[in-house]
Design a protein around this motif. Sequence first.
Motif, PDB file in Angstrom:
ATOM      1  N   ALA A  57       0.835  -1.198   0.000  1.00  0.00           N
ATOM      2  CA  ALA A  57       0.000   0.000   0.000  1.00  0.00           C
ATOM      3  C   ALA A  57       0.866   1.242   0.000  1.00  0.00           C
ATOM      4  CB  ALA A  57      -0.911   0.009   1.217  1.00  0.00           C
ATOM      5  N   GLY A  58       0.332   2.305  -0.541  1.00  0.00           N
ATOM      6  CA  GLY A  58       1.005   3.592  -0.518  1.00  0.00           C
ATOM      7  C   GLY A  58       2.147   3.716  -1.499  1.00  0.00           C
ATOM      8  N   LEU A  59       2.182   2.863  -2.500  1.00  0.00           N
ATOM      9  CA  LEU A  59       3.286   2.917  -3.457  1.00  0.00           C
ATOM     10  C   LEU A  59       3.295   4.217  -4.250  1.00  0.00           C
ATOM     11  CD1 LEU A  59       3.415  -0.739  -4.792  1.00  0.00           C
ATOM     12  CD2 LEU A  59       4.708   0.311  -2.943  1.00  0.00           C
ATOM     13  N   ASP A  60       2.153   4.848  -4.387  1.00  0.00           N
ATOM     14  CA  ASP A  60       2.096   6.136  -5.082  1.00  0.00           C
ATOM     15  C   ASP A  60       2.643   7.273  -4.212  1.00  0.00           C
ATOM     16  OD1 ASP A  60      -0.082   5.818  -3.330  1.00  0.00           O
ATOM     17  OD2 ASP A  60      -1.397   7.069  -4.539  1.00  0.00           O
ATOM     18  N   ILE A  61       2.762   7.036  -2.933  1.00  0.00           N
ATOM     19  CA  ILE A  61       3.240   8.060  -2.011  1.00  0.00           C
ATOM     20  C   ILE A  61       4.749   7.943  -1.766  1.00  0.00           C
ATOM     21  CG2 ILE A  61       3.068   8.929   0.359  1.00  0.00           C
ATOM     22  CD1 ILE A  61       0.123   7.947   0.293  1.00  0.00           C
ATOM     23  N   ILE A  62       5.230   6.708  -1.620  1.00  0.00           N
ATOM     24  CA  ILE A  62       6.633   6.548  -1.240  1.00  0.00           C
ATOM     25  C   ILE A  62       7.604   6.651  -2.416  1.00  0.00           C
ATOM     26  CG2 ILE A  62       6.090   5.187   0.795  1.00  0.00           C
ATOM     27  CD1 ILE A  62       6.992   2.699  -0.816  1.00  0.00           C
ATOM     28  N   PRO A 115      -0.110 -15.020  -1.259  1.00  0.00           N
ATOM     29  CA  PRO A 115      -0.587 -14.087  -2.286  1.00  0.00           C
ATOM     30  C   PRO A 115      -0.334 -12.623  -1.919  1.00  0.00           C
ATOM     31  CG  PRO A 115      -2.446 -15.100  -1.146  1.00  0.00           C
ATOM     32  CD  PRO A 115      -1.200 -15.708  -0.583  1.00  0.00           C
ATOM     33  N   LEU A 116      -0.246 -11.810  -2.965  1.00  0.00           N
ATOM     34  CA  LEU A 116       0.046 -10.385  -2.837  1.00  0.00           C
ATOM     35  C   LEU A 116      -1.120  -9.567  -3.383  1.00  0.00           C
ATOM     36  CD1 LEU A 116       2.153  -8.106  -2.309  1.00  0.00           C
ATOM     37  CD2 LEU A 116       2.884  -8.434  -4.693  1.00  0.00           C
ATOM     38  N   TRP A 117      -1.574  -8.590  -2.624  1.00  0.00           N
ATOM     39  CA  TRP A 117      -2.629  -7.655  -3.033  1.00  0.00           C
ATOM     40  C   TRP A 117      -1.976  -6.366  -3.499  1.00  0.00           C
ATOM     41  CZ3 TRP A 117      -7.907  -8.896  -2.264  1.00  0.00           C
ATOM     42  CH2 TRP A 117      -8.137 -10.078  -1.564  1.00  0.00           C
ATOM     43  N   LEU A 118      -2.392  -5.876  -4.667  1.00  0.00           N
ATOM     44  CA  LEU A 118      -1.861  -4.636  -5.228  1.00  0.00           C
ATOM     45  C   LEU A 118      -3.010  -3.707  -5.595  1.00  0.00           C
ATOM     46  CD1 LEU A 118       0.773  -6.164  -7.676  1.00  0.00           C
ATOM     47  CD2 LEU A 118       1.217  -5.134  -5.432  1.00  0.00           C
ATOM     48  N   ALA A 119      -2.925  -2.453  -5.188  1.00  0.00           N
ATOM     49  CA  ALA A 119      -3.949  -1.459  -5.519  1.00  0.00           C
ATOM     50  C   ALA A 119      -3.594  -0.812  -6.857  1.00  0.00           C
ATOM     51  CB  ALA A 119      -4.047  -0.412  -4.422  1.00  0.00           C
ATOM     52  N   LEU A 120      -4.366  -1.116  -7.886  1.00  0.00           N
ATOM     53  CA  LEU A 120      -4.076  -0.606  -9.227  1.00  0.00           C
ATOM     54  C   LEU A 120      -3.992   0.914  -9.311  1.00  0.00           C
ATOM     55  CD1 LEU A 120      -6.186  -3.085 -11.353  1.00  0.00           C
ATOM     56  CD2 LEU A 120      -3.707  -2.987 -11.146  1.00  0.00           C
ATOM     57  N   PRO A 121      -4.845   1.664  -8.622  1.00  0.00           N
ATOM     58  CA  PRO A 121      -4.745   3.125  -8.739  1.00  0.00           C
ATOM     59  C   PRO A 121      -3.432   3.711  -8.216  1.00  0.00           C
ATOM     60  CG  PRO A 121      -6.886   2.506  -7.862  1.00  0.00           C
ATOM     61  CD  PRO A 121      -6.039   1.267  -7.876  1.00  0.00           C
ATOM     62  N   GLU A 122      -2.688   2.939  -7.434  1.00  0.00           N
ATOM     63  CA  GLU A 122      -1.445   3.424  -6.859  1.00  0.00           C
ATOM     64  C   GLU A 122      -0.216   3.077  -7.690  1.00  0.00           C
ATOM     65  OE1 GLU A 122      -1.143   1.787  -2.927  1.00  0.00           O
ATOM     66  OE2 GLU A 122      -2.966   2.768  -2.234  1.00  0.00           O
TER      67      GLU A 122
END
Length: 167
Positions: A21-26, A48-55
């Motif tokens: 999470a927060g990949l768009d921020i860091i 498994p890995l969860w990824l937020a597409l918008p980020e």
Amino acid sequence: RSLNQLQALHAEGRVSSVRLAGLDIIDFPFRPWSYDPLLSWLSQEGIPLWLALPEMKADDIVTTLQAYPDLETILVGSHYMQALWIQPMMKAVPGAHLELSRIEEIGHLESMLEEFGPRRFVFGSWYWRLAMGPMLFYLHHVGLSDEDLGLICEGNLLRILGEQSND
């Protein structure tokens, strides 16, 4: 350090999946060179890995996940901003599953179900951001069999998390 914490929690039976999470921020690129220790370990352990597409950037997702073909992922939050590239992404990354909370384009879900079948999708509401009702209503009105609806709403997630087999 974070990987060591995850490994310790996993050894205690407290980790069944991981969400980035927060990949768009860091501003830390989601690339094999930066995430290899984590992604290699997740692949090895079957976590498994969860990824937020918008980020994230589509190319980073595809490039990185292709380097870890055994890693199962759940792509969260796809909506009209990703509509043109989500199907090519799913073709390019066979271990990816799509969480359906924001599929808003008319006919898009039906097209994806026809192309990939129900085993690549999980119901999700992205609750607290979105209401659960609209996607549940949609899923109940796209012509799915009760078996396929059960896979999407529960069975696929249980299988991905290693809690049940749907073979």
